[in-house]
Design an enzyme around this catalytic site. Structure first.
Site, PDB file in Angstrom:
ATOM      1  N   LYS A  55       0.839  -1.195   0.000  1.00 11.51           N
ATOM      2  CA  LYS A  55       0.000   0.000   0.000  1.00 11.51           C
ATOM      3  C   LYS A  55       0.878   1.251   0.000  1.00 11.51           C
ATOM      4  CE  LYS A  55      -3.812   2.080   2.652  1.00 11.51           C
ATOM      5  NZ  LYS A  55      -4.747   1.866   3.792  1.00 11.51           N
ATOM      6  N   SER A 101      -9.299   2.287   2.906  1.00 10.27           N
ATOM      7  CA  SER A 101      -8.392   3.026   2.037  1.00 10.27           C
ATOM      8  C   SER A 101      -7.405   2.144   1.272  1.00 10.27           C
ATOM      9  CB  SER A 101      -7.601   4.041   2.874  1.00 10.27           C
ATOM     10  OG  SER A 101      -6.862   3.395   3.891  1.00 10.27           O
ATOM     11  N   SER A 103      -9.924  -0.333   6.918  1.00 10.60           N
ATOM     12  CA  SER A 103      -9.336  -0.075   5.601  1.00 10.60           C
ATOM     13  C   SER A 103      -8.728  -1.287   4.917  1.00 10.60           C
ATOM     14  CB  SER A 103      -8.277   1.034   5.707  1.00 10.60           C
ATOM     15  OG  SER A 103      -8.890   2.282   5.894  1.00 10.60           O
TER      16      SER A 103
END
Length: 453
Positions: A79, A154, A178
């Protein structure tokens, strides 16, 4: 011809048997990235040359009889909130487009030491402060099952990539859901371990009291495999008979009809297998999940305040709106925190009687890109309140939780969330394996020229 593999576990077995080279596997992933990225935008940065070099080095080690473990040669994405040495890490923000960390985050170091090949950086909602991954600056990431729908966030790029097959796993972060939210909306497994199992240094903080690192993967076994690379084993204490508490009350109140129906089918499968499932009613908390999001507002707002005051134009419109909100007063903070404490206490009480608590991960299927409100049960809600409603309490409690895909509703994935007591991560994963075994796998998403359906 090297075997075709779709999971990290299958790839690990093929590499261990000498049937598949890390180089061939990396090239397959890079080819898939090239094919799917125009339709998904799951990567912020692709490190093709670095991945090829890593794979070649790992193949050379195998030729010399050296194998680091089951993750040797497995291609993953990281990420874009998590630092990677020498590789641009932009945190989903235009303020950091030129940011190249000098050091890896500890979790990345652990994965590299375990032998993974890093394919690049997966897209994230700006500063990880949202559940949509639809950047106003860089363009949205699309749901692999339907173009024009969000993948969740996210860690949205991570989920989209895993489902599309452009990585065999991903390292993500989870502050209010997330990892689990995009896993549920995009159709893969997302696991958030107990708080403290994975170090957070080298990860841009959102709300330190809630932040966790976790993994996204194709299957539960793949998620467990990735966890071996970033965390010491959790104490093993398998129950003789699995006890499942099915979350109702506050947890069930806002489920969309299609989500409720899919979960009812899943529950029936579990019960038909002979598992005893009992209803657990969690008392209503009118201030939740606003209370958790208010804590994020306080902690993230404090972290980014000075940068916002210097350059507000460097923040996307939704983040700028959050930054302009007045911080809550002491009385409001205490009301919110009291609501969090009550709900966390209710979860702990329930887990004194059950090994895992089960319910929807997200109350809805993937909303449209650009939707800022959703109508659920006849009431209009801000989209983030809906997306994080069922996941954020487990961040506040620091408990292990996983989302497992269980159905398509209207062509979009639905996830079942399972959570357990602190440091009983293996119990949660074992329960997730059972659900996965009893659930027909989702059909592969139709990613092709022209985009998803």
């Amino acid at each position: 011809m090297p075997p075709h593999v779709e999971t990290a576990a299958a790839a690990a077995a093929a590499i261990a048997a000498g049937e598949l080279s890390p180089v061939d596997l990396a090239e397959r992933m890079l080819a898939t990235i090239e094919t799917t990225e125009p339709h998904l935008h799951a990567y912020a940065t692709v490190t093709a040359d670095e991945a090829r070099a890593q794979a070649a080095g790992l193949a050379d080690e195998l030729a010399r009889g050296l194998r680091r473990g089951p993750l040797h040669g497995i291609p993953v994405g990281i990420k874009d909130l998590i630092d990677t040495a020498g590789v641009r890490t932009g945190y989903g923000s235009p303020r950091f487009t030129g940011h190249v960390p000098a050091r890896d985050a500890s979790a990345v170091t652990r994965l590299r030491d375990a032998g993974v090949v890093v394919l690049g950086k997966h897209t994230t909602h700006e500063l990880a402060w949202g559940g949509r991954t639809d950047s106003a600056f860089f363009g949205p990431t699309h749901n692999p099952y339907r173009r024009g729908r969000i993948p969740g966030g996210s860690s949205g790029g991570s989920a989209a990539s895993v489902v599309a097959g452009s990585s065999l796993g991903a390292l993500g972060s989870d502050t209010a859901g997330s990892v689990r939210i995009p896993a549920a909306l995009s159709g893969c497994v997302g696991f958030k371990p107990s708080r403290g199992r994975v170090p957070l240094d080298g990860v841009l903080p959102l709300a330190p009291s809630l932040d966790h690192l976790g993994v996204l993967a194709r299957t539960v076994d793949d998620a467990a495999l990735l966890m071996t690379g970033i965390a010491a084993p959790a104490p093993a204490d398998p129950p003789a008979v699995l006890r499942v508490g099915w979350l109702g009350g506050w947890y069930d109140a806002v489920l969309a009809p299609e989500v409720r129906e899919a979960l009812a089918v899943t529950r029936a499968r579990i019960e038909d297998h002979g598992v005893r499932v009992e209803d657990v009613v969690i008392p209503g908390e009118e201030l939740m999940p606003q209370a958790v999001l208010a804590r994020i507002l306080g902690e993230a707002g404090a972290f980014h305040r000075s940068a916002f005051e210097r350059d507000p134009a460097g923040f996307g419109p939704d983040i700028a709106e959050l930054m302009r909100m007045a911080p809550p007063g002491d009385e409001e903070v205490e009301r919110h925190e009291a609501a969090v404490r009550r709900l966390v206490a209710a979860l702990h009480r329930a887990l004194a009687s059950y090994d895992v608590l089960a319910g929807a991960t997200v109350p809805v299927t993937a909303p449209a890109i650009g939707a800022m409100t959703l109508t659920v049960d006849g009431r209009e809600w801000p989209v983030e309140l809906v997306l994080t409603r069922l996941t954020s309490p487990f961040n506040a409690a620091g408990l292990p939780a996983v989302s497992v895909p269980v159905a398509l509703a209207g062509g979009l994935p639905v996830g079942l969330q399972l959570a357990g007591a602190a440091m009983r991560d293996d119990v949660v994963l074992d329960a997730a394996r059972l659900v996965e075994r009893l659930t027909p796998p989702l059909p592969r998403p139709p990613i092709h020229e022209g985009g998803t359906r």
